[in-house]
Design an enzyme around this catalytic site. Structure first.
Site, PDB file in Angstrom:
ATOM      1  CG  ASP A  11     -15.965  32.231   5.768  1.00 25.30           C
ATOM      2  OD1 ASP A  11     -16.704  32.399   6.710  1.00 25.30           O
ATOM      3  OD2 ASP A  11     -14.628  31.802   5.988  1.00 25.30           O
ATOM      4  CG  LEU A  12     -14.413  38.331   7.858  1.00 21.43           C
ATOM      5  CD1 LEU A  12     -13.601  39.062   6.464  1.00 21.43           C
ATOM      6  CD2 LEU A  12     -15.035  38.928   9.288  1.00 21.43           C
ATOM      7  CG  ASP A  13     -13.011  35.099  10.476  1.00 19.10           C
ATOM      8  OD1 ASP A  13     -12.985  36.001  10.662  1.00 19.10           O
ATOM      9  OD2 ASP A  13     -13.627  34.249  11.892  1.00 19.10           O
ATOM     10  CB  THR A  19     -10.214  37.626  12.478  1.00 19.62           C
ATOM     11  OG1 THR A  19     -11.047  37.041  11.908  1.00 19.62           O
ATOM     12  CG2 THR A  19     -10.002  38.769  12.042  1.00 19.62           C
ATOM     13  CD1 TRP A  27     -12.643  30.518  20.059  1.00 22.23           C
ATOM     14  CD2 TRP A  27     -13.694  30.539  22.017  1.00 22.23           C
ATOM     15  NE1 TRP A  27     -14.113  30.856  19.709  1.00 22.23           N
ATOM     16  CE2 TRP A  27     -14.466  30.933  20.743  1.00 22.23           C
ATOM     17  CE3 TRP A  27     -14.634  30.122  23.277  1.00 22.23           C
ATOM     18  CZ2 TRP A  27     -16.601  31.228  21.406  1.00 22.23           C
ATOM     19  CZ3 TRP A  27     -15.875  30.716  23.116  1.00 22.23           C
ATOM     20  CH2 TRP A  27     -16.938  30.493  22.266  1.00 22.23           C
ATOM     21  CE  LYS A  47      -8.992  26.658  10.445  1.00 23.55           C
ATOM     22  NZ  LYS A  47      -8.009  26.838   9.477  1.00 23.55           N
ATOM     23  N   GLY A  48     -15.121  28.059  11.133  1.00 20.54           N
ATOM     24  CA  GLY A  48     -17.016  27.760   9.825  1.00 20.54           C
ATOM     25  C   GLY A  48     -17.686  27.787  11.185  1.00 20.54           C
ATOM     26  CB  SER A  54     -17.254  28.059  19.111  1.00 20.16           C
ATOM     27  OG  SER A  54     -17.128  28.356  17.741  1.00 20.16           O
ATOM     28  CE  LYS A  78     -14.193  33.691  20.532  1.00 18.55           C
ATOM     29  NZ  LYS A  78     -14.683  34.518  19.305  1.00 18.55           N
ATOM     30  CB  SER A 116     -18.819  35.555   7.998  1.00 17.95           C
ATOM     31  OG  SER A 116     -18.284  35.045   8.622  1.00 17.95           O
ATOM     32  CB  ALA A 117     -20.596  31.636  10.941  1.00 19.90           C
ATOM     33  CE  LYS A 119     -24.762  35.653  16.602  1.00 23.06           C
ATOM     34  NZ  LYS A 119     -25.471  35.659  18.628  1.00 23.06           N
ATOM     35  CE  LYS A 147     -20.118  30.371   6.601  1.00 22.36           C
ATOM     36  NZ  LYS A 147     -19.084  30.443   6.238  1.00 22.36           N
ATOM     37  CD  GLU A 171     -16.444  28.763   3.956  1.00 22.64           C
ATOM     38  OE1 GLU A 171     -15.290  28.258   4.797  1.00 22.64           O
ATOM     39  OE2 GLU A 171     -17.214  29.141   4.877  1.00 22.64           O
TER      40      GLU A 171
END
Length: 210
Positions: A11-13, A19, A27, A47-48, A54, A78, A116-117, A119, A147, A171
């Site tokens: 996963d990234l974040d 980030t 947000w 998260k995720g 979101s 956003k 990762s979700a 974009k 996810k 994750e």
């Protein structure tokens, strides 16, 4: 588990870079414009989760109704604010041990993918200067299901030419851990053992594996 894996999917974040703080600021700014406060506790629910999901959670928190066109406009506003934040990202913001562990895996012949979700994943990797450390990048532009649906991890393992059972997922979110398990992979949770109890192993950060 880690000794025998052929592929590693990150996963990234919260795993490679933090980030999440920039997501939260963007947000919160949107919520303030809509007339309510969006707390860090509220933000934990994101998260995720994909951008539009979101937004749905944020609107529920604020009790705000919006049609599809308004939602798309809000999500775009956003994201523009978020991209403004991450456009100033520097390689120094990579989380401790992340670059070293990616290099270690590559030296051992383990294939590496991002799942990762986000974009903005490729943009972020480019800003951090680590794009070349990934054999495959599966992000929110390539999958549609958020996810805990396992789609992103199934796509990542396929992109590596491996079975999900040959990969380990890294994750930091409970939804991501569930997605990894549903995909048929072993999962290393990064963060709190209380939150990530379903993971096969929980560590504080990738620095523990270097």
């Amino acid at each position: 588990m880690l000794e025998t894996m052929k592929g590693a999917i990150f996963d990234l974040d919260g795993v490679i870079v933090d980030t999440a703080k920039y997501h939260y600021l963007a947000w919160r700014s949107l919520a303030q414009r809509l007339g309510f406060e969006f707390t860090e506790e509220d933000n934990e629910r994101l998260k995720g989760v994909s951008r539009m999901e979101s937004l749905q959670i944020l609107l529920e928190v604020g009790g705000v109704e919006a049609d599809e066109a308004e939602r798309l406009e809000m999500a775009d506003a956003k994201n523009k604010e978020y991209v403004d934040y991450i456009s100033r990202l520097e390689p120094s913001e990579i989380l401790p041990g992340a670059r070293a562990y990616l290099l270690l895996l590559r030296s051992k012949g383990v294939k590496v993918a991002l799942g990762s979700a986000s974009k903005n994943a490729e943009f972020i990797l480019n800003r951090l200067g680590i794009t070349e450390l990934f054999d495959a990048i599966i992000d929110g532009t390539k999958v549609s299901k958020a996810k805990p649906d396992p789609e992103v991890f199934l796509a990542a393992s396929a992109a590596l030419g491996l079975e999900p059972s040959e990969c380990v997922v890294f994750e930091d979110a409970a939804a991501g851990v569930q997605a990894g398990i549903s995909a048929g992979s072993k999962v290393v949770g990064i963060g709190s053992a209380d939150i990530l109890a379903e993971a096969d192993r929980v560590i504080g950060g990738l620095y523990e594996l270097v």
